[in-house]
Each structure stands twice: as structure tokens, then as C-alpha cells.
Enzyme design. Sequence first.
Site, mmCIF file in Angstrom:
data_model
loop_
_atom_site.group_PDB
_atom_site.id
_atom_site.type_symbol
_atom_site.label_atom_id
_atom_site.label_comp_id
_atom_site.label_asym_id
_atom_site.label_seq_id
_atom_site.Cartn_x
_atom_site.Cartn_y
_atom_site.Cartn_z
ATOM 1 N N LYS A 1 63.232 76.739 27.085
ATOM 2 C CA LYS A 1 63.577 78.204 26.589
ATOM 3 C C LYS A 1 62.716 79.045 27.470
ATOM 4 O O LYS A 1 61.563 78.787 27.849
ATOM 5 C CB LYS A 1 62.900 78.293 25.207
ATOM 6 C CG LYS A 1 63.565 79.274 24.352
ATOM 7 C CD LYS A 1 63.227 79.176 23.028
ATOM 8 C CE LYS A 1 63.562 80.068 22.126
ATOM 9 N NZ LYS A 1 62.900 80.038 20.698
HETATM 10 O O1 G3P Z 1 62.544 81.908 18.124
HETATM 11 C C1 G3P Z 1 62.927 83.138 18.312
HETATM 12 C C2 G3P Z 1 63.280 83.840 17.101
HETATM 13 O O2 G3P Z 1 64.173 83.461 16.176
HETATM 14 C C3 G3P Z 1 61.952 84.394 16.545
HETATM 15 O O3 G3P Z 1 62.146 85.076 15.317
HETATM 16 O O4 G3P Z 1 61.341 85.965 12.974
HETATM 17 O O5 G3P Z 1 59.769 85.827 15.117
HETATM 18 O O6 G3P Z 1 61.581 87.582 15.070
HETATM 19 P P1 G3P Z 1 60.882 86.168 14.749
#
Ligand code: G3P
Length: 217
Positions: free
Chosen positions: A83
Site C-alpha cells: 500500500k
Molecule cells: O484502510 C483505509 C481506510 O479504509 C481507513 O478507513 O475509517 O480510517 O477512514 P477510516
Amino acid sequence: MKFFLDTADVEQIKRALEWGILDGVTTNPTLISKTGRPFKEVVKEILEIVDGPVSLETVSLDAKGMIEEGRTLAKMGDNVVVKIPMTPEGMKAVRVLEAEGIPTNVTLVFSPVQALIAAKAGASYVSPFVGRVDDVSGEGMKLIREVKEIFMNYEIDTEIIVASVRHPMHVLEAALIGADICTMPFAVMEKLFKHPLTDKGIELFLKDWEKVPDRPF
Ligand code: G3P
């Protein structure tokens, strides 16, 4: 649409695997840190139990550092996806890693053109963040619709991972748009099974079953 879990919690991954609906896992430094466990230990466990792609994130800000970290992460398992953040340095790293056969997932994507750039750099996956766009009064799913349209216009095969998912409606809309993958927290995946009429229906069937004579079980 493939279902990924956005977590580094091994117990959650095991439960989703038992349900038979888990196609992969995405992690990020925040999710790894939340486990409170050593990085290598937790990642080894995840890679042992998950057959599908597992995204592990780099933390360097320059291409050289990202490439080195990406190579290190890729050595941890055949199903590792590296990533990389959506930056110019990140895109340099994507091109190098993909040329070496290491799949990449471009993260922190908040605009359709950023997704196009990631695809042009050769990324295998791109992760637009819907929840964080909603959080700042944007329309997260509009981002997905536009990325999908652009990718269809140019027959781009970079897979769209709908990320930063907060509720089942995000999952439904992702599927209606035709996103390739939706990565979600465990709590959201658990909610996908639920419907009040299902619970009510089970309750009624069980009540009526009690009235049936000569039951085999
Ligand atoms: O891993 C990337 C993403 O899904 C993070 O989500 O909930 O931290 O905005 P969030």
C-alpha cells in the site's frame, strides 16, 4: 464484488473466514497499532490464514524508502499487496514495484483524477476513501461513481477498492456502482447479515415448528 476486511485483528479475520465471505484484507499503520501487537507477529498470522490479497502499508515519504519497504513487505508472503500513498513519490514507487511483479494498492485517494493517476502509474488497486469524504461534507460515493466511469471509459483494469467504509449503505452503493472490492470494518461486515424481518421470520418458524407432531429434531 469482493469483500475485504479492513482490520489487523486476527480474531475478526478468522470469524469472517468461517462465514466464507472473505476475499482479502487491508491494513494500515493505525489498524496495526490498534492491535498492540508486534508488526511481524501479527502480519505473519494474517498471511497464514488469508489466501487472498493482504495490503500492508509503507511509511516512507520518498520513493526510494517506499520501494525498499515494499520489497521487504513483499518478502513476507506471496499474497502481499504493498500500500502506497497517493503522492508523486508514491507513484514513482508504484511503477518500480509493479515492474518487479509486486502488486500495489494506492491509498489516500480522495479525487477521481488521483485514481486515474494511480492507474496510469500501473497500480493493481486504488483505494478511494468514501467515509472520510463524507466526514468533510463531501459525497464519498460520487467519488466511486466517477472513478468507475473513468476506468470504464479507458478500459482500465486497476481494481477499485472502496475504502473508509462506515455502514452497510456504503457496501450496497459500492455494489450497485460495480466497484471491484469493498473493504470494511468487521462491525460493518457483521451488520450486512442483519434484517429485522429475518429475525422475525426465524422466531415465527421456530414457534410454529413446536406445534408440529413427530418432529425428527
Ligand atoms: O484502510 C483505509 C481506510 O479504509 C481507513 O478507513 O475509517 O480510517 O477512514 P477510516
